[in-house]
Structure formats: C-alpha cells, structure tokens
Design a protein around this motif. Structure first.
Motif, PDB file in Angstrom:
ATOM      1  N   GLY A   1       1.016  84.353  18.936  1.00 63.32           N
ATOM      2  CA  GLY A   1       1.630  84.484  17.618  1.00 63.32           C
ATOM      3  C   GLY A   1       1.373  85.832  16.984  1.00 63.32           C
ATOM      4  N   HIS A   2       0.111  86.273  17.030  1.00 64.49           N
ATOM      5  CA  HIS A   2      -0.232  87.573  16.435  1.00 64.49           C
ATOM      6  C   HIS A   2       0.428  88.721  17.193  1.00 64.49           C
ATOM      7  CE1 HIS A   2      -2.794  85.959  13.443  1.00 64.49           C
ATOM      8  NE2 HIS A   2      -3.779  85.598  14.243  1.00 64.49           N
ATOM      9  N   GLN A   3       0.585  88.573  18.510  1.00 61.83           N
ATOM     10  CA  GLN A   3       1.125  89.677  19.308  1.00 61.83           C
ATOM     11  C   GLN A   3       2.620  89.866  19.109  1.00 61.83           C
ATOM     12  OE1 GLN A   3      -0.376  90.675  23.296  1.00 61.83           O
ATOM     13  NE2 GLN A   3       1.659  90.195  24.093  1.00 61.83           N
ATOM     14  N   ILE A   4       3.364  88.777  18.911  1.00 62.22           N
ATOM     15  CA  ILE A   4       4.826  88.901  18.848  1.00 62.22           C
ATOM     16  C   ILE A   4       5.391  88.706  17.439  1.00 62.22           C
ATOM     17  CG2 ILE A   4       5.071  88.163  21.251  1.00 62.22           C
ATOM     18  CD1 ILE A   4       6.014  85.438  20.252  1.00 62.22           C
ATOM     19  N   GLN A   5       4.539  88.522  16.442  1.00 61.23           N
ATOM     20  CA  GLN A   5       5.016  88.211  15.100  1.00 61.23           C
ATOM     21  C   GLN A   5       5.961  89.268  14.521  1.00 61.23           C
ATOM     22  OE1 GLN A   5       1.742  88.079  12.332  1.00 61.23           O
ATOM     23  NE2 GLN A   5       0.776  89.882  13.192  1.00 61.23           N
ATOM     24  N   ASP A   6       5.739  90.539  14.848  1.00 58.56           N
ATOM     25  CA  ASP A   6       6.564  91.581  14.248  1.00 58.56           C
ATOM     26  C   ASP A   6       7.970  91.649  14.830  1.00 58.56           C
ATOM     27  OD1 ASP A   6       5.798  92.497  16.709  1.00 58.56           O
ATOM     28  OD2 ASP A   6       5.364  94.533  16.067  1.00 58.56           O
ATOM     29  N   ARG A   7       8.260  90.811  15.815  1.00 57.57           N
ATOM     30  CA  ARG A   7       9.608  90.724  16.370  1.00 57.57           C
ATOM     31  C   ARG A   7      10.416  89.607  15.717  1.00 57.57           C
ATOM     32  NH1 ARG A   7       9.822  93.317  21.367  1.00 57.57           N
ATOM     33  NH2 ARG A   7      12.065  92.873  21.271  1.00 57.57           N
ATOM     34  N   PHE A   8       9.836  88.991  14.689  1.00 58.81           N
ATOM     35  CA  PHE A   8      10.493  87.888  13.989  1.00 58.81           C
ATOM     36  C   PHE A   8      10.553  88.180  12.493  1.00 58.81           C
ATOM     37  CE2 PHE A   8       8.965  86.148  17.909  1.00 58.81           C
ATOM     38  CZ  PHE A   8       9.926  85.215  18.287  1.00 58.81           C
ATOM     39  N   GLU A   9      11.477  87.520  11.824  1.00 58.52           N
ATOM     40  CA  GLU A   9      11.578  87.644  10.371  1.00 58.52           C
ATOM     41  C   GLU A   9      10.661  86.650   9.660  1.00 58.52           C
ATOM     42  OE1 GLU A   9      16.007  88.185   9.293  1.00 58.52           O
ATOM     43  OE2 GLU A   9      15.975  87.484  11.373  1.00 58.52           O
TER      44      GLU A   9
ATOM     45  N   SER B   1      -2.125  80.294  21.930  1.00 54.63           N
ATOM     46  CA  SER B   1      -1.029  80.257  20.956  1.00 54.63           C
ATOM     47  C   SER B   1      -1.306  81.206  19.787  1.00 54.63           C
ATOM     48  CB  SER B   1      -0.804  78.829  20.448  1.00 54.63           C
ATOM     49  OG  SER B   1      -1.792  78.430  19.513  1.00 54.63           O
ATOM     50  N   VAL B   2      -2.576  81.300  19.382  1.00 51.72           N
ATOM     51  CA  VAL B   2      -2.947  82.206  18.291  1.00 51.72           C
ATOM     52  C   VAL B   2      -2.727  83.656  18.719  1.00 51.72           C
ATOM     53  CG1 VAL B   2      -4.881  83.078  16.917  1.00 51.72           C
ATOM     54  CG2 VAL B   2      -4.593  80.608  17.241  1.00 51.72           C
ATOM     55  N   LYS B   3      -3.211  83.999  19.890  1.00 50.04           N
ATOM     56  CA  LYS B   3      -3.046  85.367  20.401  1.00 50.04           C
ATOM     57  C   LYS B   3      -1.566  85.710  20.553  1.00 50.04           C
ATOM     58  CE  LYS B   3      -4.845  89.162  22.208  1.00 50.04           C
ATOM     59  NZ  LYS B   3      -5.728  90.065  21.443  1.00 50.04           N
TER      60      LYS B   3
ATOM     61  N   HIS C   1       7.387  87.372  27.669  1.00 54.53           N
ATOM     62  CA  HIS C   1       8.656  87.627  28.359  1.00 54.53           C
ATOM     63  C   HIS C   1       9.642  86.491  28.111  1.00 54.53           C
ATOM     64  CE1 HIS C   1      11.429  89.092  31.400  1.00 54.53           C
ATOM     65  NE2 HIS C   1      11.432  87.889  31.950  1.00 54.53           N
ATOM     66  N   TRP C   2       9.168  85.257  28.227  1.00 55.21           N
ATOM     67  CA  TRP C   2      10.046  84.102  27.992  1.00 55.21           C
ATOM     68  C   TRP C   2      10.672  84.156  26.594  1.00 55.21           C
ATOM     69  CZ3 TRP C   2       6.802  79.307  29.982  1.00 55.21           C
ATOM     70  CH2 TRP C   2       6.785  79.317  31.392  1.00 55.21           C
TER      71      TRP C   2
ATOM     72  N   GLU D   1      -2.210  87.214  32.028  1.00 58.35           N
ATOM     73  CA  GLU D   1      -0.993  86.902  32.790  1.00 58.35           C
ATOM     74  C   GLU D   1      -0.145  85.864  32.055  1.00 58.35           C
ATOM     75  OE1 GLU D   1       0.327  85.099  37.150  1.00 58.35           O
ATOM     76  OE2 GLU D   1      -1.708  85.867  36.865  1.00 58.35           O
ATOM     77  N   GLU D   2      -0.801  84.819  31.546  1.00 61.30           N
ATOM     78  CA  GLU D   2      -0.072  83.792  30.806  1.00 61.30           C
ATOM     79  C   GLU D   2       0.553  84.373  29.539  1.00 61.30           C
ATOM     80  OE1 GLU D   2      -3.069  83.490  32.007  1.00 61.30           O
ATOM     81  OE2 GLU D   2      -3.418  81.514  32.938  1.00 61.30           O
ATOM     82  N   LEU D   3      -0.190  85.266  28.867  1.00 59.59           N
ATOM     83  CA  LEU D   3       0.320  85.896  27.647  1.00 59.59           C
ATOM     84  C   LEU D   3       1.556  86.741  27.951  1.00 59.59           C
ATOM     85  CD1 LEU D   3      -0.190  86.323  24.606  1.00 59.59           C
ATOM     86  CD2 LEU D   3      -1.623  88.273  25.208  1.00 59.59           C
TER      87      LEU D   3
END
Length: 448
Positions: free
Chosen positions: A137-145, A133-135, A109-110, A102-104
């Motif tokens: 970062g790995h989950q959303i990394q491909d949405r960043f350059e 924070s590790v989880k 979303h934020w 839920e927190e993830l």
C-alpha cells in the motif's frame, strides 16, 4: 461540450447540469470543472480522462492542444506531485521487511501494469500477509487518487463498510445512500470507475465460517461466509467481474468462496499464496529480538521446524534469547517446538476445522509420513466418502495446514508436533483410523 449537451437532453430532461451535478458525475471539484469547460491549459491528462469517461468518451491525443512530449511532461509532473487522498485507518507498522521482495514485485506488476481489479493474499496466520499488504500500500499509493486500508478483524457489517467507502471516495458528497446492499455496491463500483482507487481489506477470514457448518447446510470446507456476511461475497464478485480502474487487495487465512471461479493467470483477479521465509531474511527480521547464534545447520533446522513462519519464529526467538542465552542448539535439543503463543496461534487455526478435516490431520500425524489420496482413503473411516475426503483436502490446503508434494500430502513439523501433543493430552491412543501397528506411526508411539 457536444456530449454534455446530448447527456442533458437524453438523461436530464433538457435541463443544464449544475456544477454540483457535474461534480457528482465526474468526481471532480467545481474549480477543476470550470477550468475544463473553459479549455484552460493547466488541466492534466488524468482530469480530462475522468471528465471524458463521465460522458462515455475516450480521450484521444488529438483532444490536447499540447504536443505529445509536452503532454507526457505535464502528466509526469502531476503524477509526481499528486495529492493522494488517504485513509489508512488503524494500519499497523510493518517493522523489518525482508524476504518478500519477489512477492512485492509481483503484486506491484499485477496491480499497476496488468491492472488487476481484485488481488488476494493467502497464508497461514503469522506468515506475513498483513505486513506485505502494508508495504504494498505504501509503495504504490502515489499511483492512485484514493487509498484506504481497513481491517475486517471485528467483522464490520457490509452496509457500514460500504457507507464508509462511498463517503470517503465521494469526498463526503454522498450523504443520501441507497438503503439496499445491492444499491450501495453499485454506487461503490461507480466511484471505482470514476477514480483510480486502492482498497485494502485485511483479516478477511473473520467474515468466513469457522469449523463445521450447520448440518442443514450443503456447503463444506473453507471459505464460506458467516451468516449475515454473505453480501461480502457479492461485493468481491462484482469488484472482480466489473470493468473499472481500481484495485481491491484482500488478505485472508483462507480463500473466500467464489474467488476461485474468477481468478486466472491472465485475468484481472489473482491469488498469491505466501510461503515461509528462508534463512537470510529470517535472520534479518530476528535481529530486533536480540542476538541468536548457532551453526548453519541449527538455523536451517529451526526455520524448517516452523516452516519459515515469521511470527512463530519471532515468538520462539524471544524464548531462546531469554532462557537459552541465544543458543539455538540448546533450544533444539529440548525437542519442544509448540508452546505459549505458538500454541495459541495454531489453536486459532484448528478451531476453524471441520470434524472430517481434523480426522485427516490426525491421520497424517499418526502416520508420520507422506500419504497419497489412495493411502488416506485406506486409513480414514469408511463413513467419510471419497468426495468428502477430496473436499476436505482442498480445504486444508487452502487453510495452509497441509503441504503437498506431487500427489502426496504431509504436515509441517510444528503442525505435526501440535497435533501429536493434542492427541496425547486427550489420552487418545486409538482413533477411528485403520492404523494398527506402531511401525506406521513410530514418532507418536515413541512419545506415548
């Protein structure tokens, strides 16, 4: 091209920008820029957007020579194959991830949907901030350059940290950095505007002051910066206040001062305080430590004792496995909850307390009951003003060392046990509190 010519006229003394200058201005490499200015079709929307933003222009759909559906297809294909530049540093392995879905989801979303610029994860030591924070970062990394993870555990000077970030985000192009912190922050913000960047700072409590501040200081409570680290506060303030397309995620045992003035449910600065885990995710996490067995009541009692703290429960599960053959009930019957690394974990947190905060903690432990603000005022020494009591309670709650239910305050069982043990070890049977009968603190009186 018109905007480029105008910028050359107004800002570059009528001189044409070199490819190197344009590369610094846009954050794009020379080959990509040549494609843009040659109007080649093989340039994705994100690249065009960055080029347009560098000249204060907004990219409209009419600026494309492709149809809308074709544009979306190109963007999706580029997003799926984007080569994110990463520097995860000494990022730890997360291990078993459970109970924080839920927190993830909320954090994702934020950051991705609501475009938050500064997100802070708060919680007591061992609650799972780093793992989350590790989880994340790995989950959303491909949405960043760009994606970069750094621990502040060794309290790096801010000038060094800023230099490291700028060099990384500029692809090592920025070598002649501003001498001042203010100049470096401004340059970093520029890169946060040019590119979609994800920054993660772990263990921010190490740059914050622990314990009583100097008597000459007017500051009080949790979240104040250590001497020489105040500029981190300026960095967080400007990252939170200045519009850009990036995000800084911060983890800390206490909220740094200044963030509270920026945060809000609909604002681009958010704070998420982590609570303890429930039975099912704890059982999933502890399977790696060896099998434990007990009734549902045993499991509930064990998790309640340690307030669902994953690290504390991992530590105690090892002891249960080794000394009690995995029998939770046998361990609980010993009525010993604070020992070894669990004691060390709490000692680290308690070292950060002021004397006023320690008095309040002792008062709650001796009372062994929930107390309102008015009841606390009656029990603490008269030398502690209502203003100091209010500030100390807010500080303790931000440190996750007291719990609050409605308008009442109390301690988690393991914190209660730790404080009681401390008082016994120090042979303190009377403290400067207005607690006169054993009825008010039966648990402590019985153990004494």
């Amino acid at each position: 091209m018109t905007a480029k010519s105008e910028a050359e006229s107004c800002k570059n003394s009528d001189k044409h920008y070199t490819l190197e200058a344009l590369s610094r201005r846009t954050g794009l490499d020379s080959d990509t820029l040549m494609k843009v200015f040659a109007c080649e079709v093989g340039v994705d929307k994100r690249t065009l957007s960055r080029c347009f933003r560098a000249f204060d222009l907004k990219l409209e759909q009419s600026d494309y020579c492709l149809a809308g559906s074709q544009i979306e297809a190109v963007e999706e294909r580029v997003g799926a194959t984007a080569n994110v530049r990463q520097d995860w540093g000494e990022i730890p392995e997360c291990g078993v991830f459970a109970g924080r879905e839920e927190e993830l989801t909320t954090l994702t979303h934020w950051i991705l949907s609501e475009r938050c610029r500064l997100v802070t994860l708060l919680g007591i030591g061992g609650i799972g901030k780093t793992c989350l924070s590790v989880k994340l970062g790995h989950q959303i990394q491909d949405r960043f350059e760009f994606a970069i993870w750094r621990s502040l555990r060794n309290a790096p000077p801010i000038n060094e940290m800023l230099a490291e970030l700028i060099r990384f985000l500029s692809n090592e192009r920025e070598t002649d950095l501003p001498a001042t912190v203010d100049g470096r922050i401004s340059l970093l913000i520029r890169y946060l505007k040019l590119s979609r960047c994800l920054l993660v700072f772990d263990n921010a409590e190490t740059i914050l002051h622990g314990g009583d501040l100097p008597k000459t200081s007017w500051r009080y409570g949790a979240g104040h910066y250590r001497e020489g680290y105040e500029d981190y506060g300026e960095l967080l303030k400007r990252v939170g206040e200045t519009p850009h397309q990036s995000c800084l995620v911060l983890t800390s045992r206490e909220k740094p001062k200044g963030i509270g003035l920026l945060e809000g449910e609909t604002l681009p600065v958010r704070v998420l305080k982590l609570k303890g885990l429930q039975v099912a995710p704890v059982q999933e996490i502890l399977r790696a430590n060896g099998s434990l067995w007990g009734s549902p009541s045993d499991w509930s009692q064990l998790i309640e004792y340690y307030a669902g703290n994953p690290l504390a429960l991992k530590i105690v599960s090892t002891t249960i496995h080794k000394l009690f053959h995995g029998n939770i009930s046998d361990f609980l019957n010993q009525k010993i909850t604070v020992f070894g690394e669990i004691r060390n974990l709490l000692e680290q947190q308690f070292k950060r307390l002021s004397e006023t905060e320690k008095i309040i903690i002792n008062c709650l432990a001796l009372s062994n009951q929930i107390l309102s603000f008015s009841q606390l005022r009656e029990k603490i020494p008269p030398s502690i003003s209502p203003q100091k009591l209010l500030e100390a309670l807010e500080s303790l709650e931000e440190r996750s060392l007291i719990e609050k239910k409605a308008a009442f305050f109390f301690l988690q069982p393991v914190v209660m046990e730790f404080v009681s043990d401390q008082l016994i070890e120090e042979k303190i049977t009377q403290v400067p509190l207005r607690i006169v009968s054993s009825d008010e603190y039966p648990r402590f009186a019985a153990r004494s």
